[in-house]
Structure formats: C-alpha cells, structure tokens
Scaffold this active site. Structure first.
Site, PDB file in Angstrom:
ATOM      1  N   LYS A  66       3.005   7.263   9.345  1.00 45.37           N
ATOM      2  CA  LYS A  66       2.913   7.505  10.781  1.00 45.37           C
ATOM      3  C   LYS A  66       4.058   8.432  11.162  1.00 45.37           C
ATOM      4  O   LYS A  66       5.220   8.045  11.141  1.00 45.37           O
ATOM      5  CB  LYS A  66       2.986   6.190  11.545  1.00 45.37           C
ATOM      6  CG  LYS A  66       2.383   6.326  12.914  1.00 45.37           C
ATOM      7  CD  LYS A  66       2.099   4.982  13.538  1.00 45.37           C
ATOM      8  CE  LYS A  66       1.205   5.156  14.751  1.00 45.37           C
ATOM      9  NZ  LYS A  66       1.056   3.942  15.510  1.00 45.37           N
ATOM     10  N   TRP A 113      -1.215   9.578  12.463  1.00 44.32           N
ATOM     11  CA  TRP A 113      -1.428   9.108  11.093  1.00 44.32           C
ATOM     12  C   TRP A 113      -1.624  10.271  10.120  1.00 44.32           C
ATOM     13  O   TRP A 113      -2.320  11.223  10.434  1.00 44.32           O
ATOM     14  CB  TRP A 113      -2.662   8.213  11.037  1.00 44.32           C
ATOM     15  CG  TRP A 113      -2.550   7.004  11.913  1.00 44.32           C
ATOM     16  CD1 TRP A 113      -3.121   6.831  13.137  1.00 44.32           C
ATOM     17  CD2 TRP A 113      -1.797   5.822  11.636  1.00 44.32           C
ATOM     18  NE1 TRP A 113      -2.779   5.602  13.639  1.00 44.32           N
ATOM     19  CE2 TRP A 113      -1.971   4.946  12.747  1.00 44.32           C
ATOM     20  CE3 TRP A 113      -1.014   5.396  10.572  1.00 44.32           C
ATOM     21  CZ2 TRP A 113      -1.376   3.699  12.814  1.00 44.32           C
ATOM     22  CZ3 TRP A 113      -0.425   4.146  10.639  1.00 44.32           C
ATOM     23  CH2 TRP A 113      -0.608   3.312  11.741  1.00 44.32           C
ATOM     24  N   THR A 173      -5.299 -11.951  -7.388  1.00 50.37           N
ATOM     25  CA  THR A 173      -5.056 -10.570  -6.965  1.00 50.37           C
ATOM     26  C   THR A 173      -3.780 -10.087  -7.661  1.00 50.37           C
ATOM     27  O   THR A 173      -2.957 -10.907  -8.091  1.00 50.37           O
ATOM     28  CB  THR A 173      -4.859 -10.492  -5.448  1.00 50.37           C
ATOM     29  OG1 THR A 173      -3.719 -11.292  -5.112  1.00 50.37           O
ATOM     30  CG2 THR A 173      -6.063 -11.010  -4.697  1.00 50.37           C
ATOM     31  N   GLU A 191     -11.445  -9.337  -4.492  1.00 51.64           N
ATOM     32  CA  GLU A 191     -12.145 -10.255  -3.595  1.00 51.64           C
ATOM     33  C   GLU A 191     -13.599  -9.842  -3.372  1.00 51.64           C
ATOM     34  O   GLU A 191     -14.323 -10.474  -2.616  1.00 51.64           O
ATOM     35  CB  GLU A 191     -11.442 -10.257  -2.214  1.00 51.64           C
ATOM     36  CG  GLU A 191     -10.014 -10.724  -2.192  1.00 51.64           C
ATOM     37  CD  GLU A 191      -8.998  -9.628  -2.548  1.00 51.64           C
ATOM     38  OE1 GLU A 191      -9.395  -8.632  -3.199  1.00 51.64           O
ATOM     39  OE2 GLU A 191      -7.825  -9.762  -2.194  1.00 51.64           O
TER      40      GLU A 191
HETATM   41  P1  AMP Z   1      -7.827  -4.667  -6.910  1.00 51.29           P
HETATM   42  O1  AMP Z   1      -8.102  -5.899  -6.129  1.00 51.29           O
HETATM   43  O2  AMP Z   1      -6.615  -4.747  -7.764  1.00 51.29           O
HETATM   44  O3  AMP Z   1      -9.050  -4.225  -7.661  1.00 51.29           O
HETATM   45  O4  AMP Z   1      -7.493  -3.498  -5.870  1.00 51.29           O
HETATM   46  C1  AMP Z   1      -8.384  -3.202  -4.830  1.00 51.29           C
HETATM   47  C2  AMP Z   1      -7.891  -1.991  -4.093  1.00 51.29           C
HETATM   48  O5  AMP Z   1      -8.016  -0.826  -4.903  1.00 51.29           O
HETATM   49  C3  AMP Z   1      -8.700  -1.668  -2.862  1.00 51.29           C
HETATM   50  O6  AMP Z   1      -8.342  -2.445  -1.759  1.00 51.29           O
HETATM   51  C4  AMP Z   1      -8.366  -0.194  -2.660  1.00 51.29           C
HETATM   52  O7  AMP Z   1      -7.115  -0.022  -2.034  1.00 51.29           O
HETATM   53  C5  AMP Z   1      -8.254   0.307  -4.083  1.00 51.29           C
HETATM   54  N1  AMP Z   1      -9.516   0.953  -4.461  1.00 51.29           N
HETATM   55  C6  AMP Z   1     -10.512   0.472  -5.203  1.00 51.29           C
HETATM   56  N2  AMP Z   1     -11.486   1.387  -5.361  1.00 51.29           N
HETATM   57  C7  AMP Z   1     -11.097   2.491  -4.676  1.00 51.29           C
HETATM   58  C8  AMP Z   1     -11.668   3.784  -4.431  1.00 51.29           C
HETATM   59  N3  AMP Z   1     -12.828   4.141  -4.950  1.00 51.29           N
HETATM   60  N4  AMP Z   1     -10.965   4.636  -3.645  1.00 51.29           N
HETATM   61  C9  AMP Z   1      -9.775   4.298  -3.119  1.00 51.29           C
HETATM   62  N5  AMP Z   1      -9.181   3.111  -3.324  1.00 51.29           N
HETATM   63  C10 AMP Z   1      -9.833   2.214  -4.088  1.00 51.29           C
END
Ligand code: AMP
Length: 531
Positions: free
Chosen positions: A427, A432, A176, A322
């Site tokens: 918040k 929120w 990650t 993940e």
């Molecule tokens: P990563 O593991 O680096 O791909 O990041 C994943 C995170 O990216 C997710 O938990 C979201 O917070 C954000 N994310 C991915 N796709 C979207 C989307 N379509 N809209 C909003 N947030 C997104």
C-alpha cells in the site's frame, strides 16, 4: 439416496474389481523403477490395514506418514482411511520443531516413516507421541520400531478388517504450512476426498481419465496431493510415483519413459525442468497429450510459453490446503480469440463445479465482476474446509465461506485474477500495488531468472516496492534498464524504487517464495535520499 459410496472404501473396491491390471510405476533409485498392478495395491492395502488394526489402531485414531511419493505411501492412502482411522501426512520439508508440534497437536498414535527420513524423525523423536513406529526399510535403526516389509508379510489381505465408513467419517488430516502463526489442521471426511477426486475427472477441471499416465509429482504430504491419487485410482489410470527426493531431471526422465500425459506442480519445479529441456534439446520426448497443471503460486507467462513451445498443454489452477481443488483458468479459452490466450491463462480462473467464489472488498462488500475492484477471495463448496481442526482460528471463516487470504479481482466472465496475498500486497500512498504482477513482468525479461517484489517501509509513502532479482547465467541488466522495461507496462508509481541483485531467493517448504524472510532481510533498508 445412499451417500455412503462417497468413500475411500469405494476407491479400494474399484481398484480391485474393475482395474486389477492397471499399472503403477515407482521410481526406486537412480534410473530404476518397480512395476506393480492395482490388484497388488488393493492386496497390500488390506495387509497394512490388518497390521494397523492388530497394533490397536481404532476408528478415529490418527496414523502419521513421513514418506515421499512412494508405493507404501499410496498403500497408506488406501489402508488407513479404510479401517476408519485418519491418515495424517507429515510434511517432510518442515523443521523438526514444527513436526513435533503438529504430531502432538494431532495426537498421532502411529508413524510410518521411510529409512531415508529417519534423521528427520530423530530430530523430534523425544517429543513425538507415537506408540508405534513402522519403518519402510531397516527398522533396526530405531529401538522398538517395526518393519513395514515384515508386517506386510505377516498379515493376510483379509477384508474383514474394513470399517463401516460413512460419507462423513473423518479420513485425512493435513496441516497448513503455517507461514503466519502456528500450522492449523484441516480434517477432510471421506466424501470430500471422493467428490474432489470425481471433480478432477470432469472435462472442465483436469479431465483425469483411464487413458492417462499420471506423474504424481505434487507431494503426497501436501494438500492430499490435490486428491489426485484417488482420482487416478477411480478411473484406472496409470500412476507413476517419483519416489524419494526427485530432482527435475528425474521428473523429466519419468515423463519421457512412461509417456506421461498428466503432471502438476508449483512453477519453481517446472521452471528448473524447463531450463534442462532447453539445455539438452532432444533428450526427452513428451507425449503429445501431456498437460502440465501449474498451481501453488502464480504461473508466470514466460514459463507457460516455454512449456507450450515444447508441445505441452499448460493449465493454470489455484488451490490451497483448505481447498483441494478450486479454480482453473483454461475452461473458456476456446470462447476467446487466440490473442487473448495468455490474458486468460494468467488468471487463476473460474471455480470448479460445485465451488463458489466471491471477492469481498476491504470495506466488507461483495465486489462487482468488473475486473478492477480488489478484495479478498472467499470460497465455499462441498470439499472445501469450513473450519479448522479443533475449531482453531474461527475468524478464517465467514458463515460457511473460507477466507483465503488471497487478494484478487473478478472479471465479467467470472474469472478470478489474484493480485497478491493479503500480507504481501503493497500500500503506497493509500493505493494498492500488486507484487505478483510486477514479479511476472520482471520474470518475462530475458535477463531475469527469478524475481520477488516486497513492500518496504517508506517515510513519505508508508511503503514502496523493492525488487529482489536473480539473473540468468551469463546475463546482465542495469536497474535503469529494468525500470524502463516496467514503465512500458505499468503506471509510474508501481515501478519499484530499487532493484537488488542476489544469487538465490528464499523458498518455503513447498517451493514458494518466502516473502516473510525477504521482508525480514530488508526491514532496515534505506531508500536513496532518506536519512
Ligand atoms: P498452500 O495451502 O500451501 O497450498 O498455499 C495456498 C496458497 O498458495 C494460496 O492461498 C495462494 O496464495 C497460493 N496459490 C496457489 N495457487 C496459486 C495460483 N495459481 N496463483 C497464485 N497463487 C496461488
């Protein structure tokens, strides 16, 4: 029932047997491409597999890659899992300290790195665990390194090197991005990649097909490129690799020259590309079948509209390291009148088949599908991680559900709409405020190029929203005008109390807004009227 065809071995066999003539195009430099056939991919993968085995790579060993989306990377995607080893894609946008930590944590035995990335490798070479380093390009620059090209010539494409892999044999390791704490490993087994790839070909996800020309723009070092390389290969699609350091203009050139029909990526990249398309009308011609999948962060309405105005179909999707493949927003569009098009497309969508999603409220109850009860999004499914590598951070999983850290709501259609990250949501006075919604609204203003909203400590309200804004070239707007603009769209107390104009917003290694950096920058902010 034999689940052992759910493997990358099966992907390799299909490329050889059924689609030997399908095409792969690689951008190798300024305006130059190399063209290959799937038969060559299968052959070179077998050569690399033999080379790695002769270097002593055994089943279960980790082999790291530090590569752009190139031909050798695609070769490695097939070769490494097929000898029962695990491909570990290193994120080339990380700091050398993070790379040192990740390579050590993964106990990578071999590194495949391209020449242009050797300066990055130098930054953590003395802390890296690799027994062998294979350089794509001039290997003489690293003492003791092997040349990829020489290895490929030296070894035969002998299939006897292939391991007896099973559906649950580990195949792929990625980390990650570690915006909160240390990066964590996600280890996928063969069947997870195979099933996610198969699901990508479904008509209710992204319907990847034989007739597609896929521009592989999602970095192959990020989320296994959403399993898209495997999806393209099992259906025999044309694959286009953007090569080292692709700029928006390179992506547009490839889309136009190779008549791309499928491309995906984070909104930031496609925002910059849209600027170019508007600046140079007529320079690029897109296939009428082109679909652009926006994901990785929320797709702003203004961006969706711009790409649609170029004749491109836009699909909004959600996923994470993940998850591989999670939610898609376009699925039920045809059930609704055209005026609800953007309302639906701006949501992150409904789960792919065999993925389940629910919202857990902040007091731990499952939220009703009422479109308003907020909580954390939890997902589970065949290809979704149910633990981290080496069992780290067990709190991220509840039973077999993954806690995504995203805050959202579910509507009566089962569509998820994300309103924030758990750590970004504001918040204010116990209520929120969604920063994503404010940002999207700000970015629909004609004077605004980019916007971020963060929560800043406030004496009375605990936190209040502060908007950090980048203006479009040659445009001006006052805070009062922006306030007025937002007041038409939101309740009064959602409207940011202050607007700061900057030249640029900080981004993470994957091109997302780095809000942690912004919060740090504005942690001493003094609200007007406060001491
Ligand atoms: P990563 O593991 O680096 O791909 O990041 C994943 C995170 O990216 C997710 O938990 C979201 O917070 C954000 N994310 C991915 N796709 C979207 C989307 N379509 N809209 C909003 N947030 C997104």
């Amino acid at each position: 029932m034999n689940l052992d065809t759910l493997t990358i071995r099966h992907v390799l066999l299909r490329t050889q047997r059924y689609f030997p003539r399908s095409e792969i195009v690689e951008r190798v430099g300024e305006g130059r491409v190399c063209r290959y056939r799937y038969a060559q991919l299968a052959e070179e993968s077998l050569r690399l597999a033999n080379a790695l085995k002769s270097l002593g790579v055994r089943e279960g060993d980790r082999v790291a890659t530090l590569l752009w989306n190139t031909w050798p990377h695609l070769v490695a995607y097939l070769a490494i899992p097929n000898i029962g080893a695990v491909i570990h894609t290193l994120n080339l946008r990380l700091h050398p300290n993070d790379l040192a930590y990740i390579a050590e944590h993964a106990e990578d035995r071999v590194l495949i790195v391209e020449e242009s990335l050797l300066p990055l490798y130098e930054g953590f070479r003395d802390r890296a665990p690799f027994e062998h380093v294979i350089v794509v390009g001039d290997a003489s620059k690293v003492p003791g390194a092997l040349s990829y090209q020489e290895l490929i010539q030296q070894y035969e494409p002998d299939e006897r090197c292939l391991a007896e892999v099973h559906w649950n044999t580990p195949a792929f390791l990625l980390y990650t991005s570690g915006t909160t704490g240390r990066p964590k490993g996600v280890l996928y087994v063969h069947a997870q990649l195979a099933l996610a790839a198969l699901a990508l070909t479904s008509t209710i996800t992204y319907y990847v097909s034989k007739d597609d020309s896929i521009l592989l723009s999602v970095p192959m070092f990020h989320v296994a490129s959403w399993a898209l390389p495997y999806a393209g290969l099992i259906v025999g699609a044309k694959m286009v690799l953007p090569g080292p350091h692709p700029q928006p203009a390179d992506l547009l050139n490839l889309l136009s020259d190779e008549q791309g029909t499928f491309v995906a990526g984070v909104p930031t990249v496609w925002h910059d590309a849209a600027n170019l398309v508007e600046r140079y009308p007529g320079r690029w011609t897109f296939s009428p079948r082109l679909r652009l999948i926006l994901g990785g962060s929320a797709a702003p309405e203004a961006l969706i509209r711009r790409w649609e105005s170029f004749g491109v179909t836009v699909i909004h999707g959600w996923g994470m390291s993940e998850v591989l493949l999670g939610l898609q927003a376009h699925v039920k569009l045809s059930d609704f009148p055209p005026e609800r098009h953007y309302e639906l497309l701006l949501k992150q969508g409904m789960p792919a088949p065999f993925v389940e999603a629910k919202i857990l409220t902040f007091d731990g109850k499952e939220a009703p599908w009422d479109g308003q009860t907020m909580g954390e999004l939890l997902v589970r499914g065949a290809w979704i991680a149910d633990s981290y590598y080496r069992g780290e951070s067990p709190d991220s999983f509840v039973d077999d559900w993954l806690r995504t850290g995203d805050v959202g709501i579910i509507d009566s259609e089962g569509y998820v709409k994300l309103v924030d990250r758990l750590k970004d949501v504001i918040k204010s006075g116990g209520e929120w405020i969604s920063t994503i919604e404010l940002e999207n609204a700000l970015m629909s203003h004609p004077a605004i190029e980019e916007a971020a909203v963060i929560g800043v400590p406030h004496e009375r309200w605990q936190e209040r929203p502060l908007a950090v804004v980048v203006l479009r070239e040659g445009k001006t707007v006052t805070p009062e005008e922006l306030r007025e603009y937002l007041r038409e769209r939101f309740v009064r107390w959602w409207v940011p109390d202050a607007f700061v104009f900057v030249d640029e917003l900080p981004k993470t290694s994957t091109g997302k807004l780095a809000k942690a950096v912004l919060r740090e920058r504005f942690c001493d902010w003094k609200w007007e009227g406060s001491e």
